[in-house]
Design a protein around this motif. Sequence first.
Motif, PDB file in Angstrom:
ATOM      1  N   ALA A  21       2.052  -9.956  -6.128  1.00  0.00           N
ATOM      2  CA  ALA A  21       0.651 -10.404  -6.138  1.00  0.00           C
ATOM      3  C   ALA A  21       0.108 -10.447  -4.718  1.00  0.00           C
ATOM      4  CB  ALA A  21       0.544 -11.774  -6.801  1.00  0.00           C
ATOM      5  N   GLU A  22       0.944 -10.896  -3.784  1.00  0.00           N
ATOM      6  CA  GLU A  22       0.517 -10.992  -2.396  1.00  0.00           C
ATOM      7  C   GLU A  22       0.259  -9.603  -1.802  1.00  0.00           C
ATOM      8  OE1 GLU A  22       2.722 -13.409   0.924  1.00  0.00           O
ATOM      9  OE2 GLU A  22       2.626 -14.497  -0.982  1.00  0.00           O
ATOM     10  N   PHE A  23       1.183  -8.693  -2.086  1.00  0.00           N
ATOM     11  CA  PHE A  23       1.041  -7.308  -1.631  1.00  0.00           C
ATOM     12  C   PHE A  23      -0.243  -6.715  -2.222  1.00  0.00           C
ATOM     13  CE2 PHE A  23       2.882  -2.758  -1.930  1.00  0.00           C
ATOM     14  CZ  PHE A  23       2.466  -2.446  -0.645  1.00  0.00           C
ATOM     15  N   ALA A  24      -0.433  -6.909  -3.531  1.00  0.00           N
ATOM     16  CA  ALA A  24      -1.618  -6.375  -4.211  1.00  0.00           C
ATOM     17  C   ALA A  24      -2.898  -6.913  -3.570  1.00  0.00           C
ATOM     18  CB  ALA A  24      -1.572  -6.732  -5.698  1.00  0.00           C
ATOM     19  N   ARG A  25      -2.915  -8.202  -3.289  1.00  0.00           N
ATOM     20  CA  ARG A  25      -4.104  -8.831  -2.716  1.00  0.00           C
ATOM     21  C   ARG A  25      -4.385  -8.277  -1.312  1.00  0.00           C
ATOM     22  NH1 ARG A  25      -3.010 -13.725  -1.116  1.00  0.00           N
ATOM     23  NH2 ARG A  25      -1.774 -14.194  -2.975  1.00  0.00           N
ATOM     24  N   ASP A  26      -3.335  -8.157  -0.505  1.00  0.00           N
ATOM     25  CA  ASP A  26      -3.513  -7.670   0.867  1.00  0.00           C
ATOM     26  C   ASP A  26      -3.943  -6.205   0.900  1.00  0.00           C
ATOM     27  OD1 ASP A  26      -2.919 -10.115   1.821  1.00  0.00           O
ATOM     28  OD2 ASP A  26      -0.925  -9.614   2.588  1.00  0.00           O
ATOM     29  N   VAL A  27      -3.377  -5.404  -0.013  1.00  0.00           N
ATOM     30  CA  VAL A  27      -3.742  -3.987  -0.062  1.00  0.00           C
ATOM     31  C   VAL A  27      -5.204  -3.851  -0.497  1.00  0.00           C
ATOM     32  CG1 VAL A  27      -3.359  -1.821  -1.322  1.00  0.00           C
ATOM     33  CG2 VAL A  27      -1.407  -3.099  -0.400  1.00  0.00           C
ATOM     34  N   ALA A  28      -5.592  -4.617  -1.507  1.00  0.00           N
ATOM     35  CA  ALA A  28      -6.979  -4.559  -1.979  1.00  0.00           C
ATOM     36  C   ALA A  28      -7.934  -4.956  -0.855  1.00  0.00           C
ATOM     37  CB  ALA A  28      -7.160  -5.470  -3.197  1.00  0.00           C
ATOM     38  N   ALA A  29      -7.612  -6.020  -0.157  1.00  0.00           N
ATOM     39  CA  ALA A  29      -8.497  -6.481   0.926  1.00  0.00           C
ATOM     40  C   ALA A  29      -8.541  -5.459   2.065  1.00  0.00           C
ATOM     41  CB  ALA A  29      -8.017  -7.839   1.445  1.00  0.00           C
ATOM     42  N   GLY A  30      -7.368  -4.930   2.436  1.00  0.00           N
ATOM     43  CA  GLY A  30      -7.303  -4.027   3.583  1.00  0.00           C
ATOM     44  C   GLY A  30      -7.971  -2.691   3.334  1.00  0.00           C
ATOM     45  N   LEU A  31      -7.876  -2.185   2.116  1.00  0.00           N
ATOM     46  CA  LEU A  31      -8.423  -0.847   1.841  1.00  0.00           C
ATOM     47  C   LEU A  31      -9.900  -0.889   1.433  1.00  0.00           C
ATOM     48  CD1 LEU A  31      -5.440   1.018   0.109  1.00  0.00           C
ATOM     49  CD2 LEU A  31      -6.129   1.003   2.525  1.00  0.00           C
ATOM     50  N   ALA A  33     -11.833  -2.973   3.252  1.00  0.00           N
ATOM     51  CA  ALA A  33     -12.444  -3.436   4.506  1.00  0.00           C
ATOM     52  C   ALA A  33     -12.979  -2.245   5.293  1.00  0.00           C
ATOM     53  CB  ALA A  33     -11.415  -4.190   5.345  1.00  0.00           C
ATOM     54  N   GLU A  34     -13.781  -2.535   6.259  1.00  0.00           N
ATOM     55  CA  GLU A  34     -14.376  -1.512   7.133  1.00  0.00           C
ATOM     56  C   GLU A  34     -14.133  -1.915   8.583  1.00  0.00           C
ATOM     57  OE1 GLU A  34     -15.818   1.770   8.142  1.00  0.00           O
ATOM     58  OE2 GLU A  34     -15.984   1.366   5.982  1.00  0.00           O
ATOM     59  N   PRO A  35     -13.318  -1.252   9.386  1.00  0.00           N
ATOM     60  CA  PRO A  35     -12.478  -0.111   9.009  1.00  0.00           C
ATOM     61  C   PRO A  35     -11.249  -0.536   8.180  1.00  0.00           C
ATOM     62  CG  PRO A  35     -12.075  -0.754  11.295  1.00  0.00           C
ATOM     63  CD  PRO A  35     -13.170  -1.630  10.803  1.00  0.00           C
ATOM     64  N   LYS A  36     -10.651   0.438   7.498  1.00  0.00           N
ATOM     65  CA  LYS A  36      -9.513   0.148   6.611  1.00  0.00           C
ATOM     66  C   LYS A  36      -8.269  -0.234   7.411  1.00  0.00           C
ATOM     67  CE  LYS A  36     -10.934   3.297   2.833  1.00  0.00           C
ATOM     68  NZ  LYS A  36     -12.319   3.566   3.241  1.00  0.00           N
ATOM     69  N   HIS A  37      -7.512  -1.148   6.850  1.00  0.00           N
ATOM     70  CA  HIS A  37      -6.256  -1.533   7.513  1.00  0.00           C
ATOM     71  C   HIS A  37      -5.229  -2.011   6.497  1.00  0.00           C
ATOM     72  CE1 HIS A  37      -7.103  -5.839   6.943  1.00  0.00           C
ATOM     73  NE2 HIS A  37      -8.365  -5.489   7.142  1.00  0.00           N
ATOM     74  N   LEU A  38      -3.969  -1.972   6.882  1.00  0.00           N
ATOM     75  CA  LEU A  38      -2.864  -2.513   6.074  1.00  0.00           C
ATOM     76  C   LEU A  38      -1.963  -3.298   7.017  1.00  0.00           C
ATOM     77  CD1 LEU A  38      -1.977   0.647   3.901  1.00  0.00           C
ATOM     78  CD2 LEU A  38      -2.983  -1.483   3.045  1.00  0.00           C
ATOM     79  N   SER A  39      -1.250  -4.284   6.479  1.00  0.00           N
ATOM     80  CA  SER A  39      -0.409  -5.114   7.344  1.00  0.00           C
ATOM     81  C   SER A  39       0.961  -4.469   7.559  1.00  0.00           C
ATOM     82  CB  SER A  39      -0.234  -6.499   6.734  1.00  0.00           C
ATOM     83  OG  SER A  39       0.795  -7.176   7.430  1.00  0.00           O
ATOM     84  N   CYS A  40       1.388  -4.476   8.837  1.00  0.00           N
ATOM     85  CA  CYS A  40       2.672  -3.857   9.178  1.00  0.00           C
ATOM     86  C   CYS A  40       3.860  -4.632   8.595  1.00  0.00           C
ATOM     87  CB  CYS A  40       2.822  -3.729  10.690  1.00  0.00           C
ATOM     88  SG  CYS A  40       2.817  -5.307  11.552  1.00  0.00           S
ATOM     89  N   CYS A  41       3.632  -5.852   8.076  1.00  0.00           N
ATOM     90  CA  CYS A  41       4.782  -6.585   7.503  1.00  0.00           C
ATOM     91  C   CYS A  41       5.265  -5.887   6.229  1.00  0.00           C
ATOM     92  CB  CYS A  41       4.454  -8.055   7.268  1.00  0.00           C
ATOM     93  SG  CYS A  41       3.427  -8.364   5.839  1.00  0.00           S
ATOM     94  N   TYR A  42       4.433  -5.024   5.646  1.00  0.00           N
ATOM     95  CA  TYR A  42       4.849  -4.322   4.419  1.00  0.00           C
ATOM     96  C   TYR A  42       5.621  -3.029   4.690  1.00  0.00           C
ATOM     97  CZ  TYR A  42       1.938  -7.774   2.174  1.00  0.00           C
ATOM     98  OH  TYR A  42       1.405  -8.963   1.761  1.00  0.00           O
ATOM     99  N   PHE A  43       5.854  -2.704   5.943  1.00  0.00           N
ATOM    100  CA  PHE A  43       6.690  -1.538   6.265  1.00  0.00           C
ATOM    101  C   PHE A  43       8.116  -1.700   5.731  1.00  0.00           C
ATOM    102  CE2 PHE A  43       4.136  -0.472  10.318  1.00  0.00           C
ATOM    103  CZ  PHE A  43       3.538   0.616   9.713  1.00  0.00           C
ATOM    104  N   TYR A  44       8.574  -2.954   5.680  1.00  0.00           N
ATOM    105  CA  TYR A  44      10.020  -3.167   5.555  1.00  0.00           C
ATOM    106  C   TYR A  44      10.518  -3.388   4.135  1.00  0.00           C
ATOM    107  CZ  TYR A  44       9.286  -3.309  10.499  1.00  0.00           C
ATOM    108  OH  TYR A  44       8.902  -2.970  11.771  1.00  0.00           O
TER     109      TYR A  44
END
Length: 335
Positions: A21-31, A33-44
């Motif tokens: 749910a947290e990943f889903a929420r962060d991805v929705a918010a980041g993609l 947004a203007e400009p688009k971004h994703l959190s690097c904590c999800y790399f791992y």
Amino acid sequence: MASASMPRFRLVELTGGDPFAEFARDVAAGLTAEPKHLSCCYFYDREGSRLFEAICELPEYYLTRAETEILERHAREIASLFQGDVTVIELGSGNAVKTRLVLDALLPGRRVRYVPIDICRPVLEESAADLLQRFPPLEIVAVAAEYHEGLRHLRSESDRPRLILWLGSNIGNFTRAEAATFLGRIRDTMTSADRMLVGVDLRKDRAVLEAAYDDAAGVTAAFNRNLLARINYELNGNFDLSAFQHRAIYNEDLGRIEMYLASTRVQSVTIGRIGLTVRFAAGETIHTENSYKYSQAELNAVATAAGLKDQCFWQDAAGRFSLHLLARRTDSAET
Ligand code: AVJ
């Protein structure tokens, strides 16, 4: 494997809430947004952790080798600053290869408890198994958690002097203000006997930095794109990985490497699990990571703002990386 009365290994899971749910929420918010971004904590995720280990071996990625060089030269000196039993806490421990140098120097003549905190549980389990085998007297309490949750656990590990490790330039993912705040929260858990060892990548030539984050073999590009692969399989997305280009740019004013994924064409991507369709213009980017580089003055400013003092520091021979031993500052400026 261990005696029944004193287990040598325990795993504590502190991943609060539903991680999907947290990943889903962060991805929705980041993609959106203007400009688009994703959190690097999800790399791992597992694959991302494996790719990061491969990055650490790349010829261009000097950071791990430089820090290892410093630890090889100074681990004994660091260990000698502690008397008696210690607890070594590590934030973002990963495969804990460099940590072996510290543990190896500390272990003779004392009991050592190792508390690795990492967001990737399989990596924690594997590295713990390896360490228990290498160092039979070691006791491990592994904590599967993000930094912020891990901090709560820090407070409970207080029966012995502690050495808190934050290695590998992990501090680089924080802005300088965030780093000061985070270090300040750690400092609030520290006694006068505790020390913190922070590995910092230093400011240097653009060409060296950009090559370290855009290697010839394309491993960093794969690491970056893996974020999209993770969205595909965890959130039912349909990213075409080949339609996003990896970019690493040194922003010298801010002293940070910025990583992006740039859409090679106009395209729409659908992410089923969050019911989202994202449009990309040709060349439009997703900002995926910042990796801050430090001057000695900048590191000092951050430590001071956190209520810490820089007791001593060491650099590799080429002056690319430095390791700082921080202690709680107890002067009158303290509140
Ligand atoms: C794990 C955050 C220290 O910033 O150098 C490596 C991550 N990103 N290559 C870094 C990373 C691209 C790494 N840290």
